[in-house]
Design an enzyme around this catalytic site. Sequence first.
Site, PDB file in Angstrom:
ATOM      1  N   HIS A  58      -0.112  -0.728  -6.250  1.00 35.47           N
ATOM      2  CA  HIS A  58       0.025  -2.185  -6.413  1.00 35.47           C
ATOM      3  C   HIS A  58      -1.259  -2.798  -6.972  1.00 35.47           C
ATOM      4  O   HIS A  58      -1.662  -3.896  -6.598  1.00 35.47           O
ATOM      5  CB  HIS A  58       0.395  -2.852  -5.089  1.00 35.47           C
ATOM      6  CG  HIS A  58       1.682  -2.367  -4.507  1.00 35.47           C
ATOM      7  ND1 HIS A  58       2.911  -2.906  -4.854  1.00 35.47           N
ATOM      8  CD2 HIS A  58       1.954  -1.396  -3.601  1.00 35.47           C
ATOM      9  CE1 HIS A  58       3.867  -2.281  -4.191  1.00 35.47           C
ATOM     10  NE2 HIS A  58       3.310  -1.352  -3.432  1.00 35.47           N
ATOM     11  N   ASN A 131       9.149  -4.779  -1.264  1.00 32.51           N
ATOM     12  CA  ASN A 131       9.330  -4.554  -2.698  1.00 32.51           C
ATOM     13  C   ASN A 131      10.497  -5.389  -3.213  1.00 32.51           C
ATOM     14  O   ASN A 131      11.142  -6.113  -2.445  1.00 32.51           O
ATOM     15  CB  ASN A 131       9.592  -3.071  -2.985  1.00 32.51           C
ATOM     16  CG  ASN A 131       8.339  -2.220  -2.889  1.00 32.51           C
ATOM     17  OD1 ASN A 131       7.248  -2.659  -3.235  1.00 32.51           O
ATOM     18  ND2 ASN A 131       8.486  -0.994  -2.410  1.00 32.51           N
TER      19      ASN A 131
END
Length: 500
Positions: A58, A131
């Site tokens: 990320h 997510n």
Amino acid sequence: MSEQEKTVKLTTASGRPYYEHENSLTAGPRGPVLLEDYILHEKLAHFNRERIPERVVHAKGSGAYGTFTVTHDITKYTKAKLFSEIGKETRVFLRFSTVGGEKGSADSERDPRGFALKFYTEDGNWDLVGNNTPVFFIKDPKKFPDFIHTQKRDPYTNCKSATMVWDFWSLNPESLHQVLILMSDRGTPYSYRHMHGFGSHTFSFINKNNERHFVKFHFKTLQGIKNFVDAEATAMKGLDPDQAQRDLVEAIDRGDFPRWAVKVQIMTEEEATNYKWNPFDVTKVWSQKDFPLIDVGVLELNENPDNYFAHVEQAAFAPAHIVDGISFSPDKMLQGRILGYPDAQRYRLGANYEQIPVNRCPFATNNYQRDGAMRVDGNGGKAPNYFPNSFSNVQPDPIYKEPAQNLGNVVADWYDRNGENENDHYTQPGDLFRLMTPEEKKNTISNIVGAMKGIDGPKRLEIINRQLCHFFRADIALGLGVAQGLGVDISAYSDTLHAN
């Protein structure tokens, strides 16, 4: 007021105003630079340290502040204060991200998208780290480093490798659910505003009666789903690799605030025991026919951070950060992330990362954590840094104790280390003292007296008396010897003496 009077003085980091910001101090107009020019040192040294370690996963992301507003009553499931009444607003920070690429990668890569939320509640910060997909590639945290290595660069070529990726997936059929989502057009969202978000893992709700329900969180985009097809995503990498970042900032700047409907699925403990799939397996979803979506509220992003690094890059999320009324489940991947995420943040930002403004709880925090790099909150002043102690009023509140969790043939709970059959602290120390020779007993008592004479302050007698009770319970002669050495009146210990 003149323009000169309005000017803000340029200063060093320590606050000294200075003038020579562009020219170095040299020996003559063409001479070498002198060591004395510490302004030059400060500029270069700070420049060399402007980059912090990027996130392992990320790494590239976008973020904004906003609000979560309750629209429906779910208090029968949870006592979490942010859900306590319809209309209640809670400030949030949401960070979107790609997963596998580096900080400079393109926003339109085929990749899952992170959807990490920080709720600033009066019971502390709650981080929901999910997510844009309801499932994940693996279901055991031991596999996580191996999986992420396949998404990074080949150790020989230093290029992304389809061989590594598909080799791993082909050897791990549990990944297929997430692979199909990734390979659909939802693997290349048009923007962060036009995708759903999910908590992905199974969590717990705990209500005011200490009843547990399992829960999954859903965030349904109110902008509608919009994706690139593969050719469009590939073209956008070259046209504007920061397209999703730009889209989010510009939408909020023009007042087109993105919104998501917040919903949950609820499962009882009994239903979890009997469900056809393991409800704690993050590679599986709960059927919405079996467990319909329940409306909870609306999430809105309405404030762009004024500085990307300060807010988005330094934002730190961890599934370990829960609040009263929200807890965990036996989800193995969640259990691994409870450890892995805060550990990653401590490495990346330091042990005191939760003092950084974007991560700081805006309400009271009280604990015994001290020291570490960049401690900037007073470090607890002169208050003690250990517990229990006789001086501080910071105490655990039993109303926040969570109920035990039945895991089939065993119950997970915070068991009292000094419970029944675990609370004899005196027999063996007493036996040890009684095994000593008279000379050893004398020396031991003398050593104890000498050490305890160092106790001072307003709590001196309280501490001495509490410790003497322990000595008396172990052996009366030990207690008498220490008390006499300290000049303490032993009449106060008559009850203890009789009990022995």
